[in-house]
Design a protein around this motif. Structure first.
Motif, PDB file in Angstrom:
ATOM      1  N   MET A  96     -16.982 -10.562  -8.434  1.00  0.00           N
ATOM      2  CA  MET A  96     -16.669  -9.540  -7.462  1.00  0.00           C
ATOM      3  C   MET A  96     -15.476  -8.727  -7.959  1.00  0.00           C
ATOM      4  O   MET A  96     -14.479  -9.268  -8.406  1.00  0.00           O
ATOM      5  CB  MET A  96     -16.363 -10.219  -6.126  1.00  0.00           C
ATOM      6  N   THR A  97     -15.583  -7.425  -7.872  1.00  0.00           N
ATOM      7  CA  THR A  97     -14.521  -6.537  -8.320  1.00  0.00           C
ATOM      8  C   THR A  97     -13.410  -6.492  -7.284  1.00  0.00           C
ATOM      9  O   THR A  97     -13.672  -6.417  -6.086  1.00  0.00           O
ATOM     10  CB  THR A  97     -15.086  -5.106  -8.523  1.00  0.00           C
ATOM     11  N   ALA A  98     -12.174  -6.514  -7.771  1.00  0.00           N
ATOM     12  CA  ALA A  98     -11.025  -6.441  -6.862  1.00  0.00           C
ATOM     13  C   ALA A  98     -10.952  -5.054  -6.225  1.00  0.00           C
ATOM     14  O   ALA A  98     -11.292  -4.056  -6.852  1.00  0.00           O
ATOM     15  CB  ALA A  98      -9.747  -6.728  -7.632  1.00  0.00           C
ATOM     16  N   ALA A  99     -10.550  -5.037  -4.990  1.00  0.00           N
ATOM     17  CA  ALA A  99     -10.398  -3.770  -4.267  1.00  0.00           C
ATOM     18  C   ALA A  99      -9.014  -3.725  -3.645  1.00  0.00           C
ATOM     19  O   ALA A  99      -8.553  -4.707  -3.060  1.00  0.00           O
ATOM     20  CB  ALA A  99     -11.468  -3.639  -3.190  1.00  0.00           C
ATOM     21  N   SER A 100      -8.363  -2.588  -3.793  1.00  0.00           N
ATOM     22  CA  SER A 100      -7.023  -2.453  -3.222  1.00  0.00           C
ATOM     23  C   SER A 100      -7.079  -2.529  -1.695  1.00  0.00           C
ATOM     24  O   SER A 100      -8.089  -2.209  -1.079  1.00  0.00           O
ATOM     25  CB  SER A 100      -6.396  -1.126  -3.654  1.00  0.00           C
ATOM     26  N   GLU A 101      -5.998  -2.973  -1.120  1.00  0.00           N
ATOM     27  CA  GLU A 101      -5.867  -3.044   0.340  1.00  0.00           C
ATOM     28  C   GLU A 101      -5.633  -1.637   0.889  1.00  0.00           C
ATOM     29  O   GLU A 101      -5.064  -0.786   0.211  1.00  0.00           O
ATOM     30  CB  GLU A 101      -4.674  -3.934   0.718  1.00  0.00           C
ATOM     31  N   LEU A 102      -6.044  -1.427   2.116  1.00  0.00           N
ATOM     32  CA  LEU A 102      -5.765  -0.143   2.774  1.00  0.00           C
ATOM     33  C   LEU A 102      -4.280   0.167   2.746  1.00  0.00           C
ATOM     34  O   LEU A 102      -3.862   1.297   2.484  1.00  0.00           O
ATOM     35  CB  LEU A 102      -6.241  -0.172   4.233  1.00  0.00           C
ATOM     36  N   THR A 103      -3.481  -0.843   3.032  1.00  0.00           N
ATOM     37  CA  THR A 103      -2.035  -0.647   3.137  1.00  0.00           C
ATOM     38  C   THR A 103      -1.344  -0.444   1.789  1.00  0.00           C
ATOM     39  O   THR A 103      -0.136  -0.212   1.748  1.00  0.00           O
ATOM     40  CB  THR A 103      -1.402  -1.843   3.868  1.00  0.00           C
ATOM     41  N   ASP A 104      -2.100  -0.503   0.692  1.00  0.00           N
ATOM     42  CA  ASP A 104      -1.551  -0.215  -0.630  1.00  0.00           C
ATOM     43  C   ASP A 104      -1.437   1.292  -0.879  1.00  0.00           C
ATOM     44  O   ASP A 104      -0.869   1.715  -1.882  1.00  0.00           O
ATOM     45  CB  ASP A 104      -2.440  -0.805  -1.742  1.00  0.00           C
ATOM     46  N   HIS A 105      -1.967   2.091   0.023  1.00  0.00           N
ATOM     47  CA  HIS A 105      -2.064   3.537  -0.199  1.00  0.00           C
ATOM     48  C   HIS A 105      -1.079   4.322   0.657  1.00  0.00           C
ATOM     49  O   HIS A 105      -1.015   4.135   1.879  1.00  0.00           O
ATOM     50  CB  HIS A 105      -3.489   4.013   0.094  1.00  0.00           C
ATOM     51  N   THR A 106      -0.353   5.201   0.025  1.00  0.00           N
ATOM     52  CA  THR A 106       0.591   6.069   0.732  1.00  0.00           C
ATOM     53  C   THR A 106      -0.130   6.875   1.809  1.00  0.00           C
ATOM     54  O   THR A 106       0.390   7.054   2.915  1.00  0.00           O
ATOM     55  CB  THR A 106       1.288   7.024  -0.261  1.00  0.00           C
ATOM     56  N   GLY A 107      -1.338   7.323   1.506  1.00  0.00           N
ATOM     57  CA  GLY A 107      -2.115   8.091   2.472  1.00  0.00           C
ATOM     58  C   GLY A 107      -2.378   7.336   3.750  1.00  0.00           C
ATOM     59  O   GLY A 107      -2.423   7.924   4.837  1.00  0.00           O
ATOM     60  N   TYR A 108      -2.539   6.034   3.654  1.00  0.00           N
ATOM     61  CA  TYR A 108      -2.747   5.191   4.833  1.00  0.00           C
ATOM     62  C   TYR A 108      -1.544   5.302   5.766  1.00  0.00           C
ATOM     63  O   TYR A 108      -1.676   5.508   6.972  1.00  0.00           O
ATOM     64  CB  TYR A 108      -2.963   3.738   4.391  1.00  0.00           C
ATOM     65  N   TRP A 109      -0.351   5.167   5.197  1.00  0.00           N
ATOM     66  CA  TRP A 109       0.877   5.210   5.994  1.00  0.00           C
ATOM     67  C   TRP A 109       1.132   6.615   6.533  1.00  0.00           C
ATOM     68  O   TRP A 109       1.573   6.769   7.677  1.00  0.00           O
ATOM     69  CB  TRP A 109       2.059   4.697   5.172  1.00  0.00           C
TER      70      TRP A 109
END
Length: 150
Positions: free
Chosen positions: A1-14
Motif C-alpha cells: 500500500m502506498t503511503a498517503a499524506s495526512e490532511l493535516t500535513d497540508h498548509t491548505g487544510y489549515w
C-alpha cells in the motif's frame, strides 16, 4: 500500500479551516443586515467609484458580467443599488448605491472589522502583520485578483 499524506500535513487544510470559520461567522453577522457576503463585497466595491458600468465592476472584482448582473438584480430588489440608464446609449447603464445602500456600508464595514478582531485578536500585533504580509504575498505571486465572495 502506498503511503498517503495526512490532511493535516497540508498548509491548505489549515488555511481552509480558518477561512471557513472566519467566512461563516461573517456571513452570519451580515445576514442580520439582510445581505450576503457577496452582496457586501459588491456594495463595498461600488462605494467609492459610483456610478459604475457593470462591466467595469466585473473587471475590478475579477468576476463575470453574469455574476455581477445577478448580484445587481438582488441588490436592486432590496433597494440598496439603483441602475441609471446611459443617456447616449440606451442599452448601457451604470450602478450606484441608493441612500439606504450607502448608509449600510459603515455598518457592514464595522461588522467586518469586528469579525477580524474576533478571529485574529488571538495573535500578537506582529503575528497578525506577518500573516497578512504572507497572504498578500501569496495572492500577488499567484496573481489572484478575484474578490472572494463565498
Amino acid at each position: 500500500m502506498t503511503a498517503a499524506s495526512e490532511l493535516t500535513d497540508h498548509t491548505g487544510y489549515w488555511m481552509r479551516m480558518v477561512s471557513n470559520a472566519v467566512s461563516q461567522e461573517f456571513a452570519r453577522k451580515v445576514s442580520g443586515e439582510d445581505v450576503t457576503v457577496a452582496e457586501w463585497s459588491f456594495m463595498r466595491a461600488l462605494y467609492e467609484v459610483e456610478p459604475t458600468p457593470p462591466s467595469v465592476l466585473a473587471e475590478r472584482m475579477g468576476m463575470t458580467k453574469g455574476a455581477i448582473s445577478k448580484l445587481a438584480e438582488r441588490l436592486v430588489a432590496k433597494g440598496l443599488v439603483e441602475r441609471t440608464e446611459n443617456q447616449r446609449d440606451k442599452r448601457a447603464h451604470s450602478l450606484s448605491l441608493t441612500k439606504e445602500g450607502r448608509a449600510k456600508i459603515p455598518v457592514l464595514a464595522s461588522l467586518a472589522d469586528k469579525n477580524d478582531a474576533e478571529f485574529f485578536g488571538v495573535l500578537t500585533k506582529e503575528e497578525h502583520k506577518t500573516l497578512d504580509r504572507i497572504l498578500r504575498l501569496l495572492a500577488e505571486r499567484r496573481e489572484l485578483k478575484s474578490t472572494p465572495v463565498d
